[in-house]
Write a protein that holds these residues in place. Structure first.
Motif, PDB file in Angstrom:
ATOM      1  N   ASP A  77      19.490  91.861  41.076  1.00  0.00           N
ATOM      2  CA  ASP A  77      20.339  92.899  39.838  1.00  0.00           C
ATOM      3  C   ASP A  77      21.508  93.968  40.749  1.00  0.00           C
ATOM      4  OD1 ASP A  77      18.884  95.018  41.501  1.00  0.00           O
ATOM      5  OD2 ASP A  77      18.336  96.277  39.433  1.00  0.00           O
TER       6      ASP A  77
ATOM      7  N   PHE B 178       9.655  88.850  37.325  1.00  0.00           N
ATOM      8  CA  PHE B 178       9.127  88.803  36.428  1.00  0.00           C
ATOM      9  C   PHE B 178       7.995  87.742  36.013  1.00  0.00           C
ATOM     10  CE2 PHE B 178      12.156  90.183  33.219  1.00  0.00           C
ATOM     11  CZ  PHE B 178      13.790  91.150  33.543  1.00  0.00           C
ATOM     12  N   LEU B 179       7.271  87.209  36.813  1.00  0.00           N
ATOM     13  CA  LEU B 179       5.705  87.073  37.051  1.00  0.00           C
ATOM     14  C   LEU B 179       5.241  87.733  37.877  1.00  0.00           C
ATOM     15  CD1 LEU B 179       6.118  83.123  37.224  1.00  0.00           C
ATOM     16  CD2 LEU B 179       5.332  84.048  34.646  1.00  0.00           C
TER      17      LEU B 179
ATOM     18  N   THR C 148       0.084  84.044  33.988  1.00  0.00           N
ATOM     19  CA  THR C 148       1.359  84.534  34.786  1.00  0.00           C
ATOM     20  C   THR C 148       2.636  84.691  33.443  1.00  0.00           C
ATOM     21  OG1 THR C 148       1.388  81.909  34.695  1.00  0.00           O
ATOM     22  CG2 THR C 148       0.886  83.287  37.203  1.00  0.00           C
TER      23      THR C 148
ATOM     24  N   LYS D  55       7.782  96.335  34.309  1.00  0.00           N
ATOM     25  CA  LYS D  55       7.983  96.049  35.816  1.00  0.00           C
ATOM     26  C   LYS D  55       7.375  97.204  36.926  1.00  0.00           C
ATOM     27  CE  LYS D  55       8.959  91.862  35.002  1.00  0.00           C
ATOM     28  NZ  LYS D  55       7.606  91.054  34.588  1.00  0.00           N
TER      29      LYS D  55
ATOM     30  N   VAL E 276      12.336  84.518  37.725  1.00  0.00           N
ATOM     31  CA  VAL E 276      11.821  84.108  36.875  1.00  0.00           C
ATOM     32  C   VAL E 276      10.314  84.329  37.825  1.00  0.00           C
ATOM     33  CG1 VAL E 276      10.050  81.892  36.366  1.00  0.00           C
ATOM     34  CG2 VAL E 276      12.100  82.387  35.628  1.00  0.00           C
TER      35      VAL E 276
ATOM     36  N   ASP F 164       5.682  91.261  37.972  1.00  0.00           N
ATOM     37  CA  ASP F 164       5.846  92.444  38.217  1.00  0.00           C
ATOM     38  C   ASP F 164       6.937  92.541  38.772  1.00  0.00           C
ATOM     39  OD1 ASP F 164       3.909  91.662  36.158  1.00  0.00           O
ATOM     40  OD2 ASP F 164       2.620  93.408  37.796  1.00  0.00           O
ATOM     41  N   ARG F 165       8.352  92.289  39.590  1.00  0.00           N
ATOM     42  CA  ARG F 165       8.863  92.733  39.877  1.00  0.00           C
ATOM     43  C   ARG F 165      10.133  92.744  38.814  1.00  0.00           C
ATOM     44  NH1 ARG F 165      10.744  89.925  43.585  1.00  0.00           N
ATOM     45  NH2 ARG F 165       9.594  88.025  43.434  1.00  0.00           N
ATOM     46  N   LEU F 166      11.676  93.512  39.182  1.00  0.00           N
ATOM     47  CA  LEU F 166      12.898  93.707  38.666  1.00  0.00           C
ATOM     48  C   LEU F 166      13.891  91.959  38.754  1.00  0.00           C
ATOM     49  CD1 LEU F 166      13.679  96.709  38.197  1.00  0.00           C
ATOM     50  CD2 LEU F 166      12.917  95.235  36.563  1.00  0.00           C
TER      51      LEU F 166
ATOM     52  N   PHE G  59       5.340  87.920  32.771  1.00  0.00           N
ATOM     53  CA  PHE G  59       6.428  87.634  32.475  1.00  0.00           C
ATOM     54  C   PHE G  59       7.090  89.247  31.569  1.00  0.00           C
ATOM     55  CE2 PHE G  59      10.417  86.285  30.851  1.00  0.00           C
ATOM     56  CZ  PHE G  59      10.964  85.557  31.853  1.00  0.00           C
TER      57      PHE G  59
ATOM     58  N   TRP H  32       5.269  79.598  40.609  1.00  0.00           N
ATOM     59  CA  TRP H  32       4.216  81.254  40.975  1.00  0.00           C
ATOM     60  C   TRP H  32       3.347  80.929  39.863  1.00  0.00           C
ATOM     61  CZ3 TRP H  32       7.483  82.152  44.683  1.00  0.00           C
ATOM     62  CH2 TRP H  32       8.195  81.778  44.828  1.00  0.00           C
ATOM     63  N   THR H  33       2.489  79.987  39.657  1.00  0.00           N
ATOM     64  CA  THR H  33       1.255  79.916  39.540  1.00  0.00           C
ATOM     65  C   THR H  33       0.020  79.834  40.316  1.00  0.00           C
ATOM     66  OG1 THR H  33       2.103  80.123  36.616  1.00  0.00           O
ATOM     67  CG2 THR H  33      -0.317  79.770  36.850  1.00  0.00           C
ATOM     68  N   LEU H  34       0.820  78.392  40.601  1.00  0.00           N
ATOM     69  CA  LEU H  34      -0.598  77.785  40.860  1.00  0.00           C
ATOM     70  C   LEU H  34      -0.151  77.514  42.634  1.00  0.00           C
ATOM     71  CD1 LEU H  34      -0.623  74.003  38.976  1.00  0.00           C
ATOM     72  CD2 LEU H  34      -2.047  76.524  38.896  1.00  0.00           C
TER      73      LEU H  34
ATOM     74  N   PHE I 267      11.939  75.929  32.856  1.00  0.00           N
ATOM     75  CA  PHE I 267      11.194  76.939  32.894  1.00  0.00           C
ATOM     76  C   PHE I 267       9.688  76.957  33.570  1.00  0.00           C
ATOM     77  CE2 PHE I 267       8.609  80.555  30.685  1.00  0.00           C
ATOM     78  CZ  PHE I 267       8.708  80.998  31.833  1.00  0.00           C
ATOM     79  N   VAL I 268       9.208  75.826  32.763  1.00  0.00           N
ATOM     80  CA  VAL I 268       7.941  75.744  32.827  1.00  0.00           C
ATOM     81  C   VAL I 268       7.632  74.852  34.718  1.00  0.00           C
ATOM     82  CG1 VAL I 268       6.524  74.032  32.375  1.00  0.00           C
ATOM     83  CG2 VAL I 268       7.500  74.110  31.087  1.00  0.00           C
TER      84      VAL I 268
ATOM     85  N   SER J  72       8.354  97.586  39.606  1.00  0.00           N
ATOM     86  CA  SER J  72       9.737  98.341  40.871  1.00  0.00           C
ATOM     87  C   SER J  72      10.623  99.152  40.126  1.00  0.00           C
ATOM     88  CB  SER J  72      10.744  96.983  41.410  1.00  0.00           C
ATOM     89  OG  SER J  72      10.516  95.910  40.344  1.00  0.00           O
TER      90      SER J  72
ATOM     91  N   TRP K 144       7.928  78.096  36.437  1.00  0.00           N
ATOM     92  CA  TRP K 144       6.672  79.243  35.646  1.00  0.00           C
ATOM     93  C   TRP K 144       5.354  78.360  36.232  1.00  0.00           C
ATOM     94  CZ3 TRP K 144       4.777  78.579  30.756  1.00  0.00           C
ATOM     95  CH2 TRP K 144       3.406  79.049  29.777  1.00  0.00           C
ATOM     96  N   ILE K 145       5.787  77.106  36.777  1.00  0.00           N
ATOM     97  CA  ILE K 145       4.457  76.120  37.557  1.00  0.00           C
ATOM     98  C   ILE K 145       4.300  76.771  39.094  1.00  0.00           C
ATOM     99  CG2 ILE K 145       3.225  73.959  38.603  1.00  0.00           C
ATOM    100  CD1 ILE K 145       4.298  73.506  35.484  1.00  0.00           C
TER     101      ILE K 145
END
Lengths: 343, 179
Positions: A45, A37-38, B34, B42, A34, A40-42, B38, A303-305, A296-297, B44, A300-301
Motif C-alpha cells: 500500500d 487479505f487471506l 480462508t 487485519k 488477495v 490477515d495482512r494489508l 479475507f 492461498w488455501t491449498l 479471484f478463485v 498489520s 483464492w485456491i
C-alpha cells in the motif's frame, strides 16, 4: 478483405491485447492483495493510493535489473524461450468472443477478433504450444535444476491436457459446434453449460490450474528442490516475461472457463433489455465480471491449498481425472444420442 | 498418563471414506476458512502513519536532563558507566571554569559523554544509578542510521535542548506509583 474491416480488426486486436496486458499487470497486484487479505495482512500500500502503482514499480525494477545470459547456455534458444511463452499466452485471446457487438460512435463493432469455426481447438493448440516456451527455456539454460523444472512442467502440462481435452469434448458434443461463438450463443440467459456438465467443469478447472502452473499444481517452481524452477538462469525482463505469461494464461483460462461453462457474455434476464447498444455493453461487462471472479478463485485456491507431491499430481491426473473425464464423455454421448432419437 | 496438552489428536491410518477421497468437500471447507479471513480485521498496521501504543514503562533513547535554570545536571561521576552491564557509556570529566556557572550545575561536568546505542541494552540501570537525576530513558526509539559510527551518541544528541525540553514524567510517575 476490405479496408474498413482490416482497420476494425487491427483496432480490436490492439485493444484486446492492451486489455489483456493491463489485466495481467493488475493481476500481480491483485494476487499480492488477495494473498495479504487471506492471511490477515494489508498487502502493498506504499506506491500510490492503496498501492495501485505497485505493478509499475515492479515492472521498473524488472527492467533495471542486470540481464544475464549464461556463457554455457544456448543463446538463441535462451532468448526464444520467454518469447514463445509470451507469444502463445497472448495469441489465445483471438478466438474468444468478448461480447456480441459493441456500438461505439454509431459504429457496430463485432467483439470477436476471429470467429474461427474450430475456435476451441485453436485455443487448445496454442495452450499446448505454451509448454515449448518452458521446455526450451529450461533446456537452453544448460542448468540441471532448470532442466528438472522444465521436465516437471512439461510432463505435468501434457498429462493434464488429456483430461482437459476430454472434458471439452463433452461440451462440444452437447453444443454440436467447435466454434466458441456458437458455444457462447447457445448458453443465453441462465442456460449455462455448467448445469449440464458439473463434473466436466470441475475437471476442466482442475486442469486449468495445472496448465497455468498455479498452486496446488505449481511444482515447476520450487525453491527447496530446484532453487527456482525452469527460470533459474533468467533475470531482468526475460524472467518478467515468464512470470507475466503466467498471469496472462490465468486471464485467458478464466475467459475460456467463463465462455465454455458459465455462459460467456450471457447474463440472466438479458432478453428484457431492448436497446442493443446497452445490451452489448452489459454483455461485455458481464463477461469480464465472470473473468475477474475466476481470477479471484485462482488466487483464492492458491492461498488455501498446500501443493501436491509430484507422484500425487501424476496420480490425480492419470488415475482420477482422465477416467472421470472419459466417464463424463461417455455419459454425455449417451444422453445426446438418446435426445436426438427422441427419448 | 497425564496429557501435556488439550489439543492432542489421535493419529490413525484408517482408509479414507469415499467422501474424503473425493477431496472436494475438504477443499471447499478450506476455502470457506480462508474466505472468512479475507473479511476479518487485519493484524498489520500501516506503520509510520499508525503506531501501536507503547507501554508506559517503555525504555528508549536516553536523555541528559538540564535543571530548572537550564544547566546540565550531569557531574561526570561515572556511576552510570559503572552500572552499565553492556559497557556502552564512556565520559571525560572536566572542571567548571569561572563564568560557566550558567552552563553546568556542579563544579565538575562531562566534557565528553557518549552512549553507544548498538551496545546499549536499554535496561535502565544508568537511570537508577544516577545520583543527580541527570540521565533518563525516554519513550523514543533509536532512529535508523547508515553507518555504525553514527550510533555512538555524543552530547549533541543526548543533552536535551533548552527550547525543547524532554518530558520523562510518564515513565517516572508510573515507576513511583508502583513503588
Amino acid at each position: 478483405m476490405d479496408q474498413a474491416l482490416l482497420i476494425e480488426k487491427i483496432i480490436l486486436v490492439l485493444t484486446m491485447l492492451g486489455i489483456t496486458l493491463l489485466i495481467a499487470t493488475y493481476s500481480t497486484y491483485a494476487e499480492r492483495k488477495v494473498a495479504a487479505f487471506l492471511q490477515d495482512r494489508l498487502g502493498p500500500d506504499r506506491a500510490g493510493p492503496f498501492g495501485l502503482l505497485q505493478p509499475l514499480a515492479d515492472a521498473g525494477k524488472m527492467f533495471f535489473k542486470e540481464e544475464l545470459i549464461p556463457a554455457a547456455s544456448e543463446k538463441w534458444l535462451f532468448i526464444m524461450g520467454p518469447g514463445i511463452a509470451m507469444f502463445t499466452a497472448c495469441m489465445t485471446g483471438a478466438a474468444i468472443p468478448w461480447g456480441t457487438e459493441l456500438h461505439i460512435f454509431g459504429y457496430t463493432l463485432n467483439m470477436q477478433i476471429a470467429d474461427i469455426d474450430i475456435g476451441i481447438l485453436y485455443i487448445i493448440g496454442f495452450v499446448s504450444m505454451g509448454v515449448y516456451g518452458i521446455m526450451i527455456g529450461g533446456w537452453a539454460s544448460n542448468n540441471k535444476y532448470s532442466l528438472y523444472g522444465a521436465i516437471r512442467a512439461s510432463s505435468q502440462m501434457i498429462s493434464y491436457e488429456l483430461a482437459m481435452g476430454l472434458s471439452i469434448i463433452a461440451v462440444v458434443m452437447m453444443s454440436g459446434s467447435l466454434s466458441l461463438k456458437e458455444i457462447a450463443a447457445q448458453q443465453s440467459g441462465m442456460n449455462w453449460n455448467v448445469w449440464y456438465q458439473p463434473l466436466g467443469f470441475v475437471i476442466f478447472f482442475t486442469c486449468a490450474l495445472a496448465e497455468c502452473n498455479r498452486a496446488p499444481f505449481d511444482l515447476p517452481e520450487c525453491e527447496t528442490e530446484l532453487i527456482g524452477g525452469y527460470h533459474v538462469e533468467y533475470s531482468s525482463m526475460k524472467l518478467g516475461f515468464y512470470l507475466f505469461a503466467e498471469y496472462i494464461n490465468m486471464f485467458i483460462s478464466s475467459a475460456v472457463i467463463a465462455t465454455l461453462y458459465f455462459g460467456g457474455y450471457n447474463f440472466p434476464f438479458q432478453d428484457m433489455i431492448s436497446s442493443p447498444a446497452l445490451l452489448g455493453w452489459l454483455q461485455f461487462i458481464a463477461l469480464f465480471a465472470k473473468i475477474f471472479f475466476f481470477i479471484f478463485v485462482f488466487m483464492w485456491i492458491r492461498w488455501t491449498l498446500p501443493r501436491f507431491r509430484y507422484d500425487q499430481l501424476m496420480h490425480l491426473g492419470w488415475k482420477s481425472l482422465i477416467p472421470l473425464a472419459i466417464l463424463n464423455m461417455v455419459i454425455t454421448a449417451a444422453v445426446v444420442i438418446a435426445r436426438n432419437n427422441g427419448f | 498418563m497425564e496429557r501435556l496438552t488439550t489439543r492432542a489428536k489421535q493419529v490413525s491410518n484408517k482408509e479414507m471414506t469415499l467422501m474424503e477421497r473425493i477431496y472436494l468437500p475438504a477443499i471447499l471447507h478450506g476455502m470457506g476458512v480462508t474466505l472468512k479471513h479475507f473479511f476479518m480485521k487485519k493484524a498489520s498496521v500501516r506503520y509510520p502513519e499508525v503506531q501501536r501504543p507503547f507501554s508506559p514503562v517503555y525504555r528508549g533513547v536516553h536523555v541528559l536532563k538540564r535543571d530548572e535554570e537550564g544547566r546540565e545536571r550531569c557531574t561526570a561521576c561515572g556511576l552510570c558507566a559503572v552500572a552499565c552491564p553492556a559497557e556502552a557509556i564512556t565520559m571525560v570529566a572536566e572542571e567548571r571554569k569561572k563564568g560557566e556557572e550558567h552552563l553546568y550545575r556542579e563544579e565538575k561536568y562531562a566534557a565528553v559523554y557518549e552512549i553507544n546505542q548498538l551496545r546499549c541494552i536499554f535496561c535502565g540501570l544508568c537511570e537508577e544509578a544516577c545520583p543527580k537525576e541527570a540521565i533518563f530513558l525516554t519513550d523514543k526509539i533509536t532512529p535508523v542510521e547508515e553507518d555504525r559510527a553514527s550510533f555512538i551518541y555524543g552530547k549533541d544528541k543526548l543533552v536535551e535542548p533548552l527550547d525543547k525540553r524532554v518530558d520523562v514524567s510518564k515513565r517516572q510517575s508510573w515507576r513511583l506509583n508502583q513503588a
